[in-house]
Design a protein around this motif. Structure first.
Motif, PDB file in Angstrom:
ATOM      1  N   ARG A  76       0.759  -1.202   0.016  1.00 53.82           N
ATOM      2  CA  ARG A  76       0.023   0.203  -0.141  1.00 53.82           C
ATOM      3  C   ARG A  76       0.867   1.328  -0.120  1.00 53.82           C
ATOM      4  O   ARG A  76       1.369   1.926   0.972  1.00 53.82           O
ATOM      5  N   PRO A  77       1.273   1.481  -1.203  1.00 56.29           N
ATOM      6  CA  PRO A  77       2.311   2.795  -1.079  1.00 56.29           C
ATOM      7  C   PRO A  77       1.843   4.045  -0.809  1.00 56.29           C
ATOM      8  O   PRO A  77       2.407   4.887  -0.453  1.00 56.29           O
ATOM      9  N   PHE A  78       0.640   4.219  -0.753  1.00 53.76           N
ATOM     10  CA  PHE A  78      -0.308   5.587  -0.742  1.00 53.76           C
ATOM     11  C   PHE A  78      -1.022   5.403   0.608  1.00 53.76           C
ATOM     12  O   PHE A  78      -1.737   6.643   0.838  1.00 53.76           O
ATOM     13  N   ASP A  79      -0.711   4.662   1.499  1.00 52.59           N
ATOM     14  CA  ASP A  79      -1.131   4.361   2.818  1.00 52.59           C
ATOM     15  C   ASP A  79      -0.876   5.753   3.675  1.00 52.59           C
ATOM     16  O   ASP A  79       0.294   6.082   3.637  1.00 52.59           O
ATOM     17  N   GLY A  80      -1.817   6.286   4.465  1.00 57.19           N
ATOM     18  CA  GLY A  80      -1.383   7.534   5.186  1.00 57.19           C
ATOM     19  C   GLY A  80      -1.814   8.847   4.398  1.00 57.19           C
ATOM     20  O   GLY A  80      -1.790   9.738   5.060  1.00 57.19           O
ATOM     21  N   LEU A  81      -1.913   8.787   2.984  1.00 56.99           N
ATOM     22  CA  LEU A  81      -2.364   9.813   2.273  1.00 56.99           C
ATOM     23  C   LEU A  81      -4.091  10.115   2.389  1.00 56.99           C
ATOM     24  O   LEU A  81      -4.596   8.897   2.312  1.00 56.99           O
ATOM     25  N   VAL A  82      -4.284  11.262   2.448  1.00 62.56           N
ATOM     26  CA  VAL A  82      -5.804  11.611   2.792  1.00 62.56           C
ATOM     27  C   VAL A  82      -6.614  10.986   1.681  1.00 62.56           C
ATOM     28  O   VAL A  82      -7.651  10.580   1.844  1.00 62.56           O
ATOM     29  N   ASP A  83      -6.159  11.054   0.557  1.00 65.31           N
ATOM     30  CA  ASP A  83      -6.776  10.503  -0.954  1.00 65.31           C
ATOM     31  C   ASP A  83      -6.293   9.338  -1.431  1.00 65.31           C
ATOM     32  O   ASP A  83      -6.025   9.295  -2.512  1.00 65.31           O
ATOM     33  N   PRO A 119      -2.290  19.621  -8.519  1.00 58.21           N
ATOM     34  CA  PRO A 119      -1.390  20.208  -7.918  1.00 58.21           C
ATOM     35  C   PRO A 119      -0.832  19.719  -6.635  1.00 58.21           C
ATOM     36  O   PRO A 119      -1.777  19.202  -6.025  1.00 58.21           O
ATOM     37  N   LEU A 120       0.359  19.861  -6.268  1.00 56.90           N
ATOM     38  CA  LEU A 120       1.022  19.134  -5.235  1.00 56.90           C
ATOM     39  C   LEU A 120       1.560  20.273  -4.236  1.00 56.90           C
ATOM     40  O   LEU A 120       2.145  21.446  -4.783  1.00 56.90           O
ATOM     41  N   ARG A 121       1.628  20.151  -2.921  1.00 58.10           N
ATOM     42  CA  ARG A 121       2.144  21.260  -2.008  1.00 58.10           C
ATOM     43  C   ARG A 121       3.444  20.594  -1.383  1.00 58.10           C
ATOM     44  O   ARG A 121       3.151  19.580  -0.657  1.00 58.10           O
ATOM     45  N   LEU A 122       4.502  21.200  -1.496  1.00 59.44           N
ATOM     46  CA  LEU A 122       5.604  20.792  -0.940  1.00 59.44           C
ATOM     47  C   LEU A 122       5.812  21.015   0.374  1.00 59.44           C
ATOM     48  O   LEU A 122       5.461  22.146   0.787  1.00 59.44           O
ATOM     49  N   ALA A 123       6.340  20.140   1.162  1.00 58.95           N
ATOM     50  CA  ALA A 123       6.645  20.218   2.400  1.00 58.95           C
ATOM     51  C   ALA A 123       7.458  21.389   2.855  1.00 58.95           C
ATOM     52  O   ALA A 123       8.359  21.873   2.078  1.00 58.95           O
ATOM     53  N   PRO A 124       7.370  22.255   4.082  1.00 58.87           N
ATOM     54  CA  PRO A 124       8.071  23.594   4.393  1.00 58.87           C
ATOM     55  C   PRO A 124       9.652  23.222   4.159  1.00 58.87           C
ATOM     56  O   PRO A 124      10.202  24.019   3.664  1.00 58.87           O
ATOM     57  N   ALA A 125      10.146  22.167   4.593  1.00 66.39           N
ATOM     58  CA  ALA A 125      11.276  21.840   4.554  1.00 66.39           C
ATOM     59  C   ALA A 125      12.075  21.801   2.862  1.00 66.39           C
ATOM     60  O   ALA A 125      13.124  22.579   2.664  1.00 66.39           O
ATOM     61  N   LEU A 126      11.404  21.294   1.924  1.00 68.84           N
ATOM     62  CA  LEU A 126      11.574  21.684   0.558  1.00 68.84           C
ATOM     63  C   LEU A 126      11.419  22.944   0.047  1.00 68.84           C
ATOM     64  O   LEU A 126      12.183  23.492  -0.754  1.00 68.84           O
ATOM     65  N   PRO A 137      13.115   9.283   1.449  1.00 65.55           N
ATOM     66  CA  PRO A 137      11.970   9.718   1.750  1.00 65.55           C
ATOM     67  C   PRO A 137      10.869   9.345   0.746  1.00 65.55           C
ATOM     68  O   PRO A 137      11.129   8.881  -0.458  1.00 65.55           O
ATOM     69  N   ARG A 138       9.860   9.486   1.110  1.00 63.88           N
ATOM     70  CA  ARG A 138       8.347   9.157   0.477  1.00 63.88           C
ATOM     71  C   ARG A 138       7.585  10.286   0.155  1.00 63.88           C
ATOM     72  O   ARG A 138       7.835  11.091   0.883  1.00 63.88           O
ATOM     73  N   LEU A 139       6.536   9.948  -0.660  1.00 64.37           N
ATOM     74  CA  LEU A 139       5.594  11.087  -0.684  1.00 64.37           C
ATOM     75  C   LEU A 139       5.074  11.640   0.845  1.00 64.37           C
ATOM     76  O   LEU A 139       5.117  12.967   0.971  1.00 64.37           O
ATOM     77  N   GLN A 140       4.774  10.705   1.477  1.00 65.15           N
ATOM     78  CA  GLN A 140       4.283  11.072   2.858  1.00 65.15           C
ATOM     79  C   GLN A 140       5.335  11.852   3.575  1.00 65.15           C
ATOM     80  O   GLN A 140       4.877  12.729   4.563  1.00 65.15           O
ATOM     81  N   ASP A 141       6.533  11.869   3.146  1.00 64.86           N
ATOM     82  CA  ASP A 141       7.485  12.750   3.969  1.00 64.86           C
ATOM     83  C   ASP A 141       7.881  14.101   3.289  1.00 64.86           C
ATOM     84  O   ASP A 141       8.400  14.977   4.025  1.00 64.86           O
ATOM     85  N   ILE A 142       7.340  14.399   2.193  1.00 63.88           N
ATOM     86  CA  ILE A 142       7.805  15.307   1.328  1.00 63.88           C
ATOM     87  C   ILE A 142       6.626  16.338   0.824  1.00 63.88           C
ATOM     88  O   ILE A 142       7.073  17.396   0.346  1.00 63.88           O
ATOM     89  N   LEU A 143       5.550  16.114   1.153  1.00 65.29           N
ATOM     90  CA  LEU A 143       4.477  16.897   0.666  1.00 65.29           C
ATOM     91  C   LEU A 143       3.557  17.168   1.783  1.00 65.29           C
ATOM     92  O   LEU A 143       3.486  16.723   2.839  1.00 65.29           O
ATOM     93  N   VAL A 144       2.864  18.380   1.610  1.00 66.82           N
ATOM     94  CA  VAL A 144       1.773  18.768   2.556  1.00 66.82           C
ATOM     95  C   VAL A 144       0.447  18.070   2.154  1.00 66.82           C
ATOM     96  O   VAL A 144       0.040  18.120   1.103  1.00 66.82           O
ATOM     97  N   ASP A 145       0.185  17.073   2.917  1.00 67.95           N
ATOM     98  CA  ASP A 145      -0.999  15.867   2.567  1.00 67.95           C
ATOM     99  C   ASP A 145      -2.384  16.807   2.542  1.00 67.95           C
ATOM    100  O   ASP A 145      -2.492  17.848   3.267  1.00 67.95           O
ATOM    101  N   GLY A 146      -3.096  16.337   1.613  1.00 66.13           N
ATOM    102  CA  GLY A 146      -4.553  17.042   1.696  1.00 66.13           C
ATOM    103  C   GLY A 146      -5.181  16.215   0.301  1.00 66.13           C
ATOM    104  O   GLY A 146      -4.565  15.645  -0.275  1.00 66.13           O
TER     105      GLY A 146
END
Length: 295
Positions: free
Chosen positions: A28-35, A52-59, A131-140
């Motif tokens: 389940r690679p997308f586990d933890g993502l809202v959508d 569109p994707l939102r980058l995490a603040p660190a990026l 890092p995975r998507l869950q680490d580098i994106l602002v989820d929504g």
């Protein structure tokens, strides 16, 4: 060993050895993502869409507030591209991938951010740990835009090039009409030659979803209505995707209500936590025997 044979032995190789990149499988690679179910749908069901994707603040701090876009597929199934103005796009559907799609996509996005705007993005086939998507994106929730063609790939004026236009026409010719339904999240209508389908990425645990479908099967309420047929289901990234065959001539909008009614029946069946009765168990075995491989 003779001195002569000793002298003929090759000198020790001083080249540093590269650590072998080991692949891993994440069901389940997308586990933890809202959508989660919509990520799966964009990867497995939808020919042309973007979000569109939102980058995490660190990026953002490292690379700036760059515009990043998720696309179902990019030209030549590229993992990522970067535009001259700094925008980056990552493609869900690509040729090479590891066993962890989330890690693949995260690495593609990072490679694009590190590439000079407008340059060729090099992405390794096996990214290794990181890092995975869950680490580098602002989820929504994904703000998905459906496209009738792949024109969204192009910058203004690019289609004036005859070669680009011909390539775009070939890509567009392979698209089956697909409509995102509002009656249920991650439910899509599509039209293929001589028939149409509704396919729905269920958001629930596989066993619970299968039990719910079995209850509906035992009750005879799996179809979406007259002239429809429950064709079967397939698994995608740890979720079940039921598929219905529909009359080809009925437009997508007319399936909103039947899908909404089915979603209610499914939710009621899902809430029933009692063990399946004999009819339900038989229906469950029948569903397992109707798993699809073609999508």
């Amino acid at each position: 060993m003779s001195k002569r044979r000793k002298s003929q032995r090759p000198a020790a190789d001083t080249t540093p050895r590269r650590d072998k990149v080991r692949d891993v499988f994440v069901p389940r690679p997308f586990d933890g993502l809202v959508d989660e179910s919509e990520w799966i749908a964009m990867r497995e069901l939808v020919p042309a869409a973007s979000a569109p994707l939102r980058l995490a603040p660190a990026l953002v701090e490292e690379f700036g507030d760059r515009a990043a876009t998720l696309a179902t597929v990019l030209p030549m199934a590229a993992p990522a591209i970067t535009k001259p103005d700094g925008r980056v796009l990552i493609g869900l559907q690509r040729h090479q991938q590891s066993g962890d799609v989330s890690r693949d996509l995260a690495d593609a996005l990072l490679c694009a951010l590190r590439t000079e705007p407008g340059g060729q993005v090099a992405v390794p086939p096996l990214p290794g740990p990181g890092p995975r998507l869950q680490d580098i994106l602002v989820d929504g929730p994904l703000d998905i835009t459906m496209h009738e063609g792949f024109d969204f790939w192009l910058d203004p004026g690019a289609a004036d090039d005859p070669t680009v236009q011909a390539s775009l026409e070939r890509a567009n010719a392979a698209i089956y009409p697909t409509v995102r339904l509002t009656a249920a999240k991650a439910a899509y209508w599509c039209q293929v030659p001589e028939k149409a389908h509704v396919r729905w990425v269920l958001p629930d645990d596989e066993d619970a979803a299968l039990d719910a479908l079995a209850r509906l099967g035992a009750a005879g309420t799996l179809p979406l209505g007259e002239q429809t047929r429950f064709a079967g289901m397939f698994r995608a990234h740890g979720r079940l995707v039921p598929v219905w065959d529909l009359p080809e001539e009925t437009p997508a909008a007319e399936w909103e209500e039947p899908v909404a009614q089915f979603a209610k029946r499914y939710a009621e069946a899902l809430s029933d936590t009692e063990p399946l009765d004999a009819a339900g168990r038989r229906a469950r075995q029948g569903l397992l025997g109707r798993q699809l491989t073609l999508r």
